[in-house]
Design a protein around this motif. Sequence first.
Motif, PDB file in Angstrom:
ATOM      1  N   THR A  34      59.902  42.866  42.041  1.00 59.90           N
ATOM      2  CA  THR A  34      60.937  43.574  41.289  1.00 59.90           C
ATOM      3  C   THR A  34      61.253  42.872  39.982  1.00 59.90           C
ATOM      4  O   THR A  34      61.438  43.520  38.942  1.00 59.90           O
ATOM      5  N   PHE A  35      61.316  41.546  40.018  1.00 58.12           N
ATOM      6  CA  PHE A  35      61.599  40.769  38.809  1.00 58.12           C
ATOM      7  C   PHE A  35      60.501  40.959  37.763  1.00 58.12           C
ATOM      8  O   PHE A  35      60.778  41.118  36.580  1.00 58.12           O
ATOM      9  N   GLY A  36      59.243  40.953  38.198  1.00 53.53           N
ATOM     10  CA  GLY A  36      58.139  41.184  37.272  1.00 53.53           C
ATOM     11  C   GLY A  36      58.180  42.568  36.659  1.00 53.53           C
ATOM     12  O   GLY A  36      57.946  42.739  35.454  1.00 53.53           O
ATOM     13  N   SER A  57      50.564  44.762  29.670  1.00 58.90           N
ATOM     14  CA  SER A  57      51.621  44.832  30.687  1.00 58.90           C
ATOM     15  C   SER A  57      51.031  44.945  32.092  1.00 58.90           C
ATOM     16  O   SER A  57      51.549  44.336  33.032  1.00 58.90           O
ATOM     17  N   GLU A  58      49.942  45.698  32.257  1.00 56.66           N
ATOM     18  CA  GLU A  58      49.304  45.790  33.572  1.00 56.66           C
ATOM     19  C   GLU A  58      48.696  44.460  33.996  1.00 56.66           C
ATOM     20  O   GLU A  58      48.749  44.094  35.175  1.00 56.66           O
ATOM     21  N   LYS A  59      48.142  43.726  33.053  1.00 60.76           N
ATOM     22  CA  LYS A  59      47.553  42.425  33.365  1.00 60.76           C
ATOM     23  C   LYS A  59      48.628  41.426  33.801  1.00 60.76           C
ATOM     24  O   LYS A  59      48.453  40.686  34.773  1.00 60.76           O
ATOM     25  N   ILE A  60      49.751  41.426  33.109  1.00 58.57           N
ATOM     26  CA  ILE A  60      50.841  40.523  33.473  1.00 58.57           C
ATOM     27  C   ILE A  60      51.459  40.945  34.804  1.00 58.57           C
ATOM     28  O   ILE A  60      51.787  40.103  35.646  1.00 58.57           O
ATOM     29  N   ASP A  65      52.125  40.372  40.868  1.00 63.58           N
ATOM     30  CA  ASP A  65      51.752  40.852  42.196  1.00 63.58           C
ATOM     31  C   ASP A  65      51.009  39.781  42.984  1.00 63.58           C
ATOM     32  O   ASP A  65      51.255  39.598  44.182  1.00 63.58           O
ATOM     33  N   LYS A  66      50.104  39.075  42.331  1.00 66.38           N
ATOM     34  CA  LYS A  66      49.375  37.998  43.003  1.00 66.38           C
ATOM     35  C   LYS A  66      50.316  36.882  43.427  1.00 66.38           C
ATOM     36  O   LYS A  66      50.196  36.343  44.529  1.00 66.38           O
ATOM     37  N   THR A  71      53.093  34.098  47.766  1.00 66.44           N
ATOM     38  CA  THR A  71      54.351  33.652  48.355  1.00 66.44           C
ATOM     39  C   THR A  71      54.536  34.238  49.750  1.00 66.44           C
ATOM     40  O   THR A  71      54.920  33.525  50.680  1.00 66.44           O
ATOM     41  N   LEU A  72      54.255  35.521  49.906  1.00 69.04           N
ATOM     42  CA  LEU A  72      54.376  36.168  51.212  1.00 69.04           C
ATOM     43  C   LEU A  72      53.451  35.526  52.235  1.00 69.04           C
ATOM     44  O   LEU A  72      53.872  35.194  53.347  1.00 69.04           O
ATOM     45  N   LEU A  73      52.210  35.319  51.861  1.00 64.96           N
ATOM     46  CA  LEU A  73      51.242  34.727  52.793  1.00 64.96           C
ATOM     47  C   LEU A  73      51.594  33.287  53.144  1.00 64.96           C
ATOM     48  O   LEU A  73      51.407  32.855  54.283  1.00 64.96           O
ATOM     49  N   SER A  74      52.108  32.529  52.176  1.00 64.47           N
ATOM     50  CA  SER A  74      52.467  31.143  52.479  1.00 64.47           C
ATOM     51  C   SER A  74      53.670  31.076  53.422  1.00 64.47           C
ATOM     52  O   SER A  74      53.712  30.235  54.325  1.00 64.47           O
TER      53      SER A  74
END
Length: 90
Positions: A34-36, A57-60, A65-66, A71-74
Amino acid sequence: MPNWLAEFLYVLALSRRTQWALFMGVIFYIAIDTFGSYLLSNFELHGHFKALEIVISEKILRKYDKLALITLLSFWFLAVKYYLKDRKRL
Protein backbone atom coordinates in the motif's frame (compact mmCIF):
# COMPACT_ATOMS: atom_id res chain seq x y z
CA MET A 1 -9.92 -35.33 12.15
CA PRO A 2 -6.46 -36.70 11.42
CA ASN A 3 -4.04 -36.82 14.31
CA TRP A 4 -1.42 -34.60 12.64
CA LEU A 5 -4.01 -31.90 11.94
CA ALA A 6 -5.15 -31.87 15.56
CA GLU A 7 -1.53 -31.61 16.69
CA PHE A 8 -0.87 -28.77 14.23
CA LEU A 9 -3.92 -26.79 15.36
CA TYR A 10 -3.12 -27.42 19.03
CA VAL A 11 0.45 -26.14 18.73
CA LEU A 12 -0.68 -23.21 16.59
CA ALA A 13 -3.32 -22.24 19.15
CA LEU A 14 -0.81 -22.26 22.01
CA SER A 15 2.15 -20.69 20.22
CA ARG A 16 1.81 -16.93 20.51
CA ARG A 17 5.14 -16.34 18.75
CA THR A 18 4.00 -18.30 15.70
CA GLN A 19 0.70 -16.44 15.59
CA TRP A 20 2.49 -13.12 15.97
CA ALA A 21 4.93 -13.91 13.14
CA LEU A 22 2.10 -14.95 10.79
CA PHE A 23 0.12 -11.84 11.65
CA MET A 24 3.07 -9.47 11.24
CA GLY A 25 3.97 -11.03 7.89
CA VAL A 26 0.52 -10.32 6.49
CA ILE A 27 0.39 -6.82 8.00
CA PHE A 28 3.82 -5.84 6.67
CA TYR A 29 2.99 -7.27 3.24
CA ILE A 30 -0.15 -5.16 3.00
CA ALA A 31 1.56 -2.09 4.46
CA ILE A 32 4.56 -2.16 2.11
CA ASP A 33 2.40 -2.80 -0.93
CA THR A 34 0.00 0.00 0.00
CA PHE A 35 2.83 2.39 0.84
CA GLY A 36 4.49 1.76 -2.53
CA SER A 37 1.24 2.35 -4.37
CA TYR A 38 0.65 5.53 -2.38
CA LEU A 39 4.11 6.90 -3.14
CA LEU A 40 3.73 6.24 -6.85
CA SER A 41 0.16 7.50 -7.15
CA ASN A 42 1.36 11.10 -7.66
CA PHE A 43 4.44 10.22 -9.72
CA GLU A 44 4.50 12.50 -12.73
CA LEU A 45 7.10 13.37 -15.34
CA HIS A 46 7.02 16.36 -17.65
CA GLY A 47 8.28 17.13 -21.10
CA HIS A 48 10.04 14.49 -23.13
CA PHE A 49 10.02 12.04 -20.24
CA LYS A 50 6.20 11.87 -20.07
CA ALA A 51 6.25 8.71 -22.20
CA LEU A 52 8.48 6.95 -19.67
CA GLU A 53 6.23 7.71 -16.71
CA ILE A 54 4.24 4.46 -16.82
CA VAL A 55 7.30 2.29 -17.42
CA ILE A 56 9.26 3.81 -14.55
CA SER A 57 6.34 3.68 -12.12
CA GLU A 58 5.67 0.01 -12.95
CA LYS A 59 9.35 -0.83 -12.46
CA ILE A 60 9.45 0.87 -9.06
CA LEU A 61 6.14 -0.69 -8.05
CA ARG A 62 7.53 -4.11 -8.96
CA LYS A 63 10.43 -3.48 -6.56
CA TYR A 64 7.96 -2.66 -3.79
CA ASP A 65 6.09 -5.88 -4.58
CA LYS A 66 9.29 -7.90 -4.34
CA LEU A 67 10.17 -6.27 -1.03
CA ALA A 68 6.70 -7.03 0.33
CA LEU A 69 6.93 -10.65 -0.82
CA ILE A 70 10.39 -11.10 0.71
CA THR A 71 9.09 -9.66 3.97
CA LEU A 72 6.08 -11.99 3.95
CA LEU A 73 8.20 -15.06 3.24
CA SER A 74 10.77 -14.17 5.90
CA PHE A 75 8.06 -13.76 8.54
CA TRP A 76 6.52 -17.08 7.48
CA PHE A 77 9.94 -18.73 7.73
CA LEU A 78 10.22 -17.30 11.24
CA ALA A 79 6.75 -18.65 12.05
CA VAL A 80 7.78 -22.14 10.92
CA LYS A 81 10.92 -21.88 13.04
CA TYR A 82 8.87 -20.87 16.09
CA TYR A 83 6.31 -23.58 15.38
CA LEU A 84 8.95 -26.30 15.31
CA LYS A 85 10.46 -25.05 18.58
CA ASP A 86 7.07 -24.92 20.29
CA ARG A 87 6.09 -28.34 18.94
CA LYS A 88 9.17 -29.83 20.59
CA ARG A 89 8.37 -27.95 23.78
CA LEU A 90 4.73 -29.05 23.91
